[in-house]
Write an enzyme that holds these catalytic residues in place. Sequence first.
Site, short mmCIF file in Angstrom:
data_model
loop_
_atom_site.label_atom_id
_atom_site.label_comp_id
_atom_site.label_asym_id
_atom_site.label_seq_id
_atom_site.Cartn_x
_atom_site.Cartn_y
_atom_site.Cartn_z
CG ASP A 137 -5.17 -6.88 14.26
OD1 ASP A 137 -4.33 -6.21 14.91
OD2 ASP A 137 -6.19 -6.38 13.75
CB ILE A 138 0.82 -6.56 14.54
CG1 ILE A 138 1.30 -7.38 13.33
CG2 ILE A 138 1.97 -6.25 15.48
CD1 ILE A 138 2.17 -6.63 12.36
CG ASN A 143 -0.17 -0.10 2.51
OD1 ASN A 143 0.60 0.78 2.85
ND2 ASN A 143 -0.34 -1.20 3.24
O1 C5P Z 1 -8.27 -2.93 11.48
P1 C5P Z 1 -7.44 -1.83 10.93
O2 C5P Z 1 -6.40 -2.29 9.96
O3 C5P Z 1 -8.22 -0.67 10.37
O4 C5P Z 1 -6.68 -1.24 12.23
C1 C5P Z 1 -5.67 -0.30 12.14
C2 C5P Z 1 -4.74 -0.45 13.32
O5 C5P Z 1 -4.42 -1.82 13.52
C3 C5P Z 1 -3.44 0.24 13.10
O6 C5P Z 1 -2.98 0.68 14.35
C4 C5P Z 1 -2.55 -0.86 12.53
O7 C5P Z 1 -1.19 -0.62 12.78
C5 C5P Z 1 -3.06 -2.08 13.27
N1 C5P Z 1 -2.99 -3.34 12.51
C6 C5P Z 1 -2.12 -4.34 12.90
N2 C5P Z 1 -2.08 -5.53 12.21
C7 C5P Z 1 -2.93 -5.77 11.20
C8 C5P Z 1 -3.83 -4.77 10.79
C9 C5P Z 1 -3.83 -3.57 11.47
O8 C5P Z 1 -1.33 -4.12 13.83
N3 C5P Z 1 -2.87 -6.91 10.56
#
Ligand code: C5P
Length: 402
Positions: free
Chosen positions: A309-310, A213
């Site tokens: 999701d980190i 992205n």
């Molecule tokens: O769910 P979404 O992607 O909109 O959430 C955004 C937040 O979650 C940001 O703080 C992003 O760094 C974190 N994030 C993450 N790992 C993912 C997706 C999003 O840490 N796979």
Amino acid sequence: MSQTNRNILLGISGGIAAYKAPILVRRLREQGANVRVVLTKGAKAFVTPMSLQAVSGHPVVDDILDPATESAMGHIDLARWADEVIIAPASANLVARLAAGMADDLLTTACLATTAPVILAPAMNQQMYLHPATQANLATLERRGVTLWGPDSGDQACGEVGPGRMWEPDAIVAAWLEWVAERSAPQPLAGQRLLLTAGPTREALDPVRFLSNHSSGKMGFALAAEAARMGAEVTLVAGPVALPTPAGVTRIDVESAQQMLDAVMAALPGQEIFIGCAAVADYRPVAVADNKIKKANARMTVELERNPDILATVASQPQRPFTVGFAAETDNVEQYARDKLTRKGLDLIAANDVSQPGQGFNANDNALTLYWADGHKSLGHSDKRQQARLLLETIADHKACQ
Ligand code: C5P
């Protein structure tokens, strides 16, 4: 504001802009600085040690092998004495010698021997400035934490027009005052350990292609720089971005979301604050081809699977740090941000409306609104460094109340 008693080692290298050095010394002393001058051999062709001695009130040194100088204040004493080293003008030759780590005169030796920050005001012919060798040397120095002030663009002594004019003494003094004020500002994160993610991730399709992205990493890098300035011990896990590492920050480079998660989990024990600022790819290809995928049919289908999701993983740890996320939304900002705050189990979320031009993704400015369980706060519109400062101050306040 008078910056009484800061010790500035002023280095002057050989260039026509050296004629401005006596004025610079006077202006710095007017602000209460103690200035000691070190000249390179080349500088003496443009400005005399005698005039610099008169304006600085100290003997001017240029020779590392001068027994008289070494017995008074030698290169190591000078290096220890300095609160900061400012080199103005910094010629192409001096920049090259510093980048190479040479110690072949008093000025370069003092720069190697000092722990004080080094600031350069480059001044040279525009072609010399634009030459890839000079650009590479400047980039190397910046990566090592050297600060660059200038150059300006405009008419040059050689008759050419372009970048390479040294900042005027007044501009250098103004930048120095701001720089000192920043460093003496309160450090609400002193001693705290802060881990954050920044930039995009890349999800490989084959050895030469990936899904990614447009995240530039600017917001995360601004947060890392500002947190370090506020006294935090910062570890930055960065996806692929073209940004220099902020001073005092430990950086771990990764590519994919899985690598980012692994790096975060390895660095997590002992962290007091975690900020997920990276634009992590939500999906990755199920299979990564070993060889470059050949074009065959008019259409092709790539099967994707969810990435971990980190942020949510960090937030669900039993001994978790104060956990902050970001939400980039185009509509219903508050509703979606609050939903993410609860769903991912965060302490605080910073939301930005990416439908507004000039803020958010890839821009230099932002306008964050912070949400937490029982409150919210709008940070107004400003550059990302200022937004970073305000966000970190809010985090420090919330942590203090825990
Ligand atoms: O769910 P979404 O992607 O909109 O959430 C955004 C937040 O979650 C940001 O703080 C992003 O760094 C974190 N994030 C993450 N790992 C993912 C997706 C999003 O840490 N796979």
